[in-house]
Design a protein around this motif. Structure first.
Motif, short mmCIF file in Angstrom:
data_model
loop_
_atom_site.label_atom_id
_atom_site.label_comp_id
_atom_site.label_asym_id
_atom_site.label_seq_id
_atom_site.Cartn_x
_atom_site.Cartn_y
_atom_site.Cartn_z
N ILE A 1 1.06 25.72 -2.73
CA ILE A 1 0.79 24.85 -1.59
C ILE A 1 1.83 23.73 -1.55
O ILE A 1 1.92 22.92 -2.47
CB ILE A 1 -0.62 24.24 -1.68
CG1 ILE A 1 -1.66 25.36 -1.83
CG2 ILE A 1 -0.91 23.37 -0.45
CD1 ILE A 1 -3.07 24.85 -2.11
N GLY B 1 7.83 21.56 -0.16
CA GLY B 1 8.85 20.59 -0.55
C GLY B 1 9.75 21.23 -1.58
O GLY B 1 9.70 22.44 -1.81
N THR C 1 9.70 20.96 -4.75
CA THR C 1 8.96 21.44 -5.92
C THR C 1 8.39 22.82 -5.66
O THR C 1 8.60 23.76 -6.44
CB THR C 1 7.83 20.45 -6.29
OG1 THR C 1 8.37 19.13 -6.38
CG2 THR C 1 7.20 20.82 -7.61
N GLY D 1 18.53 11.21 -1.94
CA GLY D 1 19.54 12.25 -2.11
C GLY D 1 20.49 11.99 -3.26
O GLY D 1 21.63 12.45 -3.27
N LEU E 1 14.29 3.53 3.31
CA LEU E 1 15.74 3.72 3.23
C LEU E 1 16.35 3.53 4.62
O LEU E 1 15.67 3.76 5.62
CB LEU E 1 16.05 5.13 2.74
CG LEU E 1 15.58 5.47 1.32
CD1 LEU E 1 15.21 6.93 1.21
CD2 LEU E 1 16.67 5.12 0.32
N SER F 1 7.04 8.78 0.37
CA SER F 1 6.23 8.33 -0.76
C SER F 1 6.51 9.11 -2.02
O SER F 1 6.56 10.34 -2.01
CB SER F 1 4.74 8.43 -0.42
OG SER F 1 4.37 7.35 0.37
N GLY G 1 7.71 13.52 -10.94
CA GLY G 1 9.08 14.01 -11.12
C GLY G 1 10.03 13.51 -10.03
O GLY G 1 9.78 12.52 -9.36
N THR H 1 15.86 15.60 -8.53
CA THR H 1 16.82 16.04 -9.54
C THR H 1 16.21 16.99 -10.56
O THR H 1 16.90 17.87 -11.09
CB THR H 1 17.41 14.80 -10.26
OG1 THR H 1 17.89 13.90 -9.27
CG2 THR H 1 18.53 15.17 -11.20
C1 LIG Z 1 12.17 6.59 -1.23
C2 LIG Z 1 12.36 7.69 -2.20
C3 LIG Z 1 13.62 7.92 -2.75
C4 LIG Z 1 13.79 8.94 -3.66
N1 LIG Z 1 15.05 9.16 -4.12
C5 LIG Z 1 15.26 10.17 -4.98
C6 LIG Z 1 16.57 10.43 -5.44
O1 LIG Z 1 17.53 9.78 -5.00
N2 LIG Z 1 16.77 11.42 -6.33
C7 LIG Z 1 15.72 12.16 -6.81
O2 LIG Z 1 15.97 13.00 -7.64
N3 LIG Z 1 14.47 11.95 -6.37
C8 LIG Z 1 14.21 10.98 -5.47
N4 LIG Z 1 12.96 10.77 -5.00
C9 LIG Z 1 11.87 11.61 -5.47
C10 LIG Z 1 11.82 12.95 -4.74
O3 LIG Z 1 12.07 12.83 -3.38
C11 LIG Z 1 10.45 13.59 -4.91
O4 LIG Z 1 10.12 13.59 -6.25
C12 LIG Z 1 10.39 15.01 -4.42
O5 LIG Z 1 10.95 15.14 -3.13
C13 LIG Z 1 8.97 15.49 -4.35
O6 LIG Z 1 8.95 16.78 -3.80
P1 LIG Z 1 7.60 17.58 -3.67
O7 LIG Z 1 7.95 18.95 -3.25
O8 LIG Z 1 6.83 17.46 -4.93
O9 LIG Z 1 6.77 16.82 -2.55
P2 LIG Z 1 6.95 16.92 -0.97
O10 LIG Z 1 8.33 17.05 -0.61
O11 LIG Z 1 6.19 15.81 -0.38
O12 LIG Z 1 6.26 18.28 -0.61
C14 LIG Z 1 4.89 18.41 -0.45
C15 LIG Z 1 4.65 19.32 0.73
O13 LIG Z 1 3.30 19.72 0.75
C16 LIG Z 1 2.91 19.92 2.08
N5 LIG Z 1 1.47 19.91 2.16
C17 LIG Z 1 0.65 18.88 1.89
N6 LIG Z 1 -0.62 19.24 2.11
C18 LIG Z 1 -0.60 20.52 2.53
C19 LIG Z 1 -1.62 21.45 2.91
N7 LIG Z 1 -2.90 21.12 2.92
N8 LIG Z 1 -1.24 22.70 3.29
C20 LIG Z 1 0.07 23.05 3.30
N9 LIG Z 1 1.04 22.22 2.93
C21 LIG Z 1 0.70 20.97 2.55
C22 LIG Z 1 3.55 18.75 2.77
O14 LIG Z 1 3.69 18.95 4.14
C23 LIG Z 1 4.88 18.64 2.05
O15 LIG Z 1 5.93 19.29 2.73
C24 LIG Z 1 12.72 9.75 -4.08
C25 LIG Z 1 11.48 9.53 -3.52
C26 LIG Z 1 11.29 8.52 -2.60
C27 LIG Z 1 9.96 8.31 -2.01
#
Ligand SMILES: Cc1cc2nc3c(=O)[nH]c(=O)nc-3n(C[C@H](O)[C@H](O)[C@H](O)COP(=O)(O)OP(=O)(O)OC[C@H]3O[C@@H](n4cnc5c(N)ncnc54)[C@H](O)[C@@H]3O)c2cc1C
Lengths: 401, 540
Positions: B12, B15, B17, B50, B231, B310, B351, B354
């Motif tokens: 689910i 992103g 991850t 990024g 940002l 976030s 996490g 990166t």
């Molecule tokens: C301001 C900021 C700056 C950052 N800068 C950096 C950086 O420079 N370098 C770095 O390494 N990291 C950075 N990070 C951290 C990094 O962006 C995150 O750790 C990473 O993008 C998280 O990815 P994710 O896939 O876990 O979450 P997300 O990208 O949020 O993915 C979660 C996904 O789940 C989906 N979802 C939620 N609920 C449901 C549902 N019920 N059904 C289906 N889909 C659902 C959402 O739509 C979303 O697309 C930064 C974070 C922030 C906030």
């Protein structure tokens, strides 16, 4: 602290509105040119802190500066395109032809030393064909005539003694091709009780910038700033009869030299008619013009439009009793300095000149008046009318009693 | 009738991850489907800095995060080269910053093995002319710039090419459990409202800031701090390499180059809702003032938009440090079988971008163990296809800038791109001038599974990401989409309204003169020339 070097060519205020491209004389006749927006602010942004992009289409930019004049946000578009030209020249080398064309002064010196021979070669068709092959200059293009008795030989005064003193920047065209303009200017000043000195000077650099030869252009610019500023500091006003030269002092030098000296000089540079208008405002102008019954059309060169000072030539010519001067209100002539001499640019040049040609034919005045020698070349080629510099007309009015 | 599918693992969250997990499992031969409620990279993965961390930022405070970052930094440069620009980075101490921290930082970097090299201030200024001229010390680190859009999209595309499943615009609405074991998830199609049920042995919750919400669907309690960072995007790229402030991590510390722009930030404010991406003008202003210590010109250089995202920060207990920055940036991998007695349910959260690959590896290890799959992880050496292509585009009538764009961007789309260049009349025309996106690129990027959406194209091509924020290209793209049968009139209009709204959302809070003029021109084109209704007007 003001970071001149960083923000001087700031393209960030570009809103992408296209005003520059819509008004560009080249973009208006062909899609082969990428347009000033793309080759100016856009390309600058796309290459900032990244690898440069060499775009051959920049060769079609004439540096007329129309883009600068129409930009609602004040983006120095043509300075940005000039940089792209410089890059392009660096990457590809400049053609021998462009070297010749961008060295009006060098060619002027050589050509006026052998003036009769040069003019003959320029006029004879077989020789012109050879020039087209070897140099890539178009065989049908009329060239300005070179004078043996150039202005440098005619007039050598280096200082002025009167209350108001003028340091005259002659420019290549009045020096080598039409020294009569220089004579006329000195006479007009004489009628106003002002001595004219001709400081040491080199080509203003505009043709070099236009052909991407930035280093040489800047070298000339620095030389001229040095030489002219000494006069300014001695109380001289710097007056110029060529609109491209005066624009370069007022605009290009500031961008390319980026120095306090260039800024200082720019404060004291006048177009010849702008200077006369200034004298009139000060109540110092001799308005003792004899009547000339003539209908004339005024063609404003792009580099005059780009100065944003209105039409000082018309303001002056209107003072002549009986003289009827009308603005042709035409777009770019298409000659654009050295652009129209080049074989591959010739068709564009002819197309661009159409609107000017139509305007001249429609007004059907007796003569055409313009400040720019290159516009004159195109007017001579495309129209039947005689073309004069406004200063020549004014000199005639002073002589007419 | 509810449609039914069957698989081994449902992930689910589309992103970075979730993308990493579905690829890892697919490479191991496990049947997996990734479910995303919107388009891919809808969440934090498109709302970050990024920065491909070298680990330098975490060296002093979080040794593990630093070690993981540096290791992954090296792996990602090899395995996802198409999404990374190896810019290098600088850590810069400016007047007033603590000298002790510099010493401590150097020691920590050495300890965890992050290479640093002192650079003279003079040399640094030569490389980065916008840097504060009063900088006192500069060190070089192996930071990089990563494009989170292409990274996520490419990782998912590679998984899909190898048989992995993807459902975009499908929201998971419930998770059913049976006898202490997950049994299936129900998803709803955003556009048709249709419900689908996917039977599965394992559910992986990779929902980023929504992770707590998804956990609740499985009746599993979870505490997550959502720490929102803001940002801004500078209109121009001001730096060749990443510029970090050398001090205890704080706000407005980092400038990261991203293609033709620089991303600057950030801040940290805890928020309640996972989808809170609001922007605050004062917060932006303060951030810019703070950033001026590192790059003085940041106060004068035009910005084109702001955005926020976030950080999902997991805390084991509700009362740990709530300030956000103090909580570990390390990952949280939760085996809910052990933690809550629910078999087959796994959460991966926290996490960084990166470290996404490593997070995915650990998560897939756990899933594989539960499934009894022997195959190990290969993502540390199996590369995602490169974006750069050596195909010769010079025979097409492309401007040099557009040609450069496709050369660095075409990737696996190259076949579709060339087909478009062959067959479409407008193919070589530049639709988005600011980012040099041609119609061929758009045509090659149209997702096949969904109605026309300009955001989908933007994320895949950079359409509308530049100076004018879509003022010109959105309508061109929409018109051509209709003309070429990719969209109906109604779809195109709906897409335009939506695109306009989302672009403006990031522009308005900037509140500066230049942006105001840009939005005015946008209104002139869309509301006056094209007669579209201005938002809010109908309610007046
Ligand atoms: C301001 C900021 C700056 C950052 N800068 C950096 C950086 O420079 N370098 C770095 O390494 N990291 C950075 N990070 C951290 C990094 O962006 C995150 O750790 C990473 O993008 C998280 O990815 P994710 O896939 O876990 O979450 P997300 O990208 O949020 O993915 C979660 C996904 O789940 C989906 N979802 C939620 N609920 C449901 C549902 N019920 N059904 C289906 N889909 C659902 C959402 O739509 C979303 O697309 C930064 C974070 C922030 C906030």
């Amino acid at each position: 602290m003001h970071l001149q070097g960083l923000n001087d060519l700031d393209y960030n205020s570009c809103l992408k509105c296209n005003a520059c491209t819509v008004s560009c004389p080249v973009s208006n006749v062909t899609l082969d040119f990428g347009g000033p927006k793309h080759l100016g602010p856009e390309l600058a942004r796309l290459t900032e802190q990244q690898e440069p992009i060499d775009d051959k289409r920049i060769e079609l930019c004439t540096l007329c500066g129309t883009c600068d004049a129409v930009c609602p946000e004040g983006v120095p578009v043509s300075s940005l395109t000039a940089n792209v030209k410089a890059l392009h020249a660096e990457e590809n080398g400049t053609k021998f032809r462009d070297f010749v064309l961008s060295h009006a002064e060098y060619v002027g010196k050589i050509a006026s030393a052998f003036a009769p021979a040069t003019n003959l070669t320029m006029k004879i068709k077989p020789a012109r064909k050879v020039m087209q092959w070897v140099m890539g200059m178009h065989a049908d293009r009329q060239f300005p005539v070179y004078r043996f008795n150039n202005f440098k030989r005619r007039y050598t005064k280096k200082t002025a003694e009167t209350k108001r003193k003028v340091a005259y920047f002659t420019g290549c065209y009045a020096t080598y091709n039409q020294p009569d303009i220089g004579d006329a200017f000195v006479n007009v000043m004489k009628h106003n009780g002002i001595d004219v000195a001709v400081p040491k000077q080199k080509c203003c650099g505009v043709p070099m910038f236009a052909n991407g030869r930035m280093k040489e252009g800047k070298k000339n610019a620095a030389y001229n700033v040095d030489s002219l500023l000494a006069y300014v500091r001695d109380g001289y006003d710097v007056v110029v009869t060529c609109s491209s030269c005066s624009l370069s002092f007022k605009k290009e030098y500031l961008h390319y030299l980026n120095s306090a000296e260039a800024e200082e000089l720019a404060q004291h540079v006048y177009d010849a008619n702008e200077y006369l208008r200034f004298l009139k405002e000060k109540d110092e102008l001799n308005e003792d013009f004899g009547a000339i019954g003539q209908r004339a059309g005024y063609f404003s060169p792009c580099h005059m439009k780009g100065q944003g000072i209105g039409n000082p030539a018309m303001d002056m010519l209107e003072l002549i009793p009986g003289y009827e001067i009308r603005d042709l209100a035409a777009d770019c002539c298409g000659q654009c300095g050295t652009f129209g001499f080049k074989e591959e640019k010739y068709p564009y040049s002819m197309k661009m000149g159409e609107s000017m040609k139509e305007a001249v034919n429609e007004l059907d005045a007796e003569i055409t008046v313009t400040e720019c020698g290159m516009c004159k070349t195109q007017l001579d080629q495309l129209t039947e009318k005689k073309t004069m510099h406004p200063i020549e007309v004014l000199a005639k009015a002073y002589e007419t009693v | 009738m509810t449609a039914r599918f069957e698989t081994d693992v449902v992930i689910i969250g589309g992103g970075v991850t979730g993308a990493g997990v579905v690829r890892d499992l697919t490479l191991r031969g496990v049947r997996a489907i990734l479910v995303e409620q919107q388009d891919v990279v809808h969440g934090t993965s498109s709302r970050n800095h990024g920065l491909l961390h070298s680990g330098g930022r975490y060296a002093v405070r979080d040794e593990n995060a630093a070690i993981e970052s540096y290791r992954e930094n090296l792996i990602l440069k090899e395995t996802v080269p198409g999404s990374i620009e190896q810019t290098g980075g600088l850590f810069v101490k400016v007047p007033g910053d603590d000298d002790d921290y510099v010493r401590q930082w150097l020691k920590s970097c050495e300890k965890v093995g992050i290479p640093t090299e002192e650079v003279s201030v003079k040399q640094a200024l030569k490389e980065e002319p916008y840097l504060n001229r009063d900088a006192e010390a500069v060190f070089r680190v192996p930071d990089g710039a990563v494009d989170p859009f292409t990274l996520t999209a490419d990782v998912i595309a590679d998984a899909a090419d190898r048989g992995g499943g993807l459902l975009r615009y499908h929201e998971v609405t419930s998770i059913s459990r049976q006898n202490g074991q997950v049994e299936s998830v129900t998803v709803q199609d955003r556009f048709t409202g249709e419900l689908k049920q996917i039977e599965t042995s394992i559910v992986i919750n990779a929902a980023g800031p929504w992770a707590a919400h998804v956990a609740r669907m499985a009746d599993v309690p979870m505490e997550l701090i959502n720490n929102k960072g803001t940002l801004t995007v500078l209109n121009q790229r001001i730096n060749r390499q990443v510029i970090n402030r050398l001090r205890m991590p704080g706000d407005a510390d980092i400038f990261v180059p991203a293609h033709n722009v620089t991303i600057f930030g950030t801040t940290g404010v805890n928020v309640d809702r996972p989808d809170d991406t609001s922007l605050d003008r004062d917060e932006i202003r303060e951030m810019i003032q703070e950033g001026a210590a590192l790059v003085p010109e940041v106060e004068n250089i035009r910005m084109i938009r702001a955005f926020s995202g976030s950080r999902p920060l997991y805390q084991e207990k509700a009362d740990s440090d709530a300030s956000g920055r103090g909580v570990t940036r390390g990952m949280a991998l939760l085996d809910h079988e052990k933690r809550d007695g629910l078999g087959g349910f796994i959460t991966i959260s926290g996490g960084k971008l990166t470290t996404f690959r490593y997070m995915a590896e650990k998560t897939a290890d756990l899933a594989a163990e539960k499934l009894g799959v022997q195959a190990g992880c290969t993502t540390d050496r199996e590369p995602v296809p490169h974006r750069v292509t050596d195909r010769d585009f010079s025979k097409w009538d492309l401007s040099p800038a557009a040609q450069k764009k496709v050369q660095y961007w075409a990737g696996t789309n190259v076949e579709r791109l060339e087909k478009s260049l062959h067959e479409s009349v407008n193919a070589s025309e530049v639709i988005c001038e600011c980012e040099q996106v041609t119609w061929a690129e758009l045509e090659a990027a149209f997702p096949e599974d969904r109605p026309f959406h300009l955001g989908d194209l933007r994320r895949r091509t950079r359409l509308g990401m530049g100076t004018c924020q879509g003022t010109f290209c959105h309508q061109r793209a929409a018109a051509l989409a209709v003309e070429n049968g990719y969209a109906t009139n109604q779809e195109a209009e709906a897409a335009l309204v939506n695109a306009l709204e989302t672009r403006k959302k990031g522009m308005t809070p900037l509140g500066d003169e230049q942006t105001r003029r840009q939005t005015e021109m946008m209104d002139a084109i869309y509301c006056v020339s094209l007669g579209m209704q201005k938002e809010g007007e109908s309610n007046v």
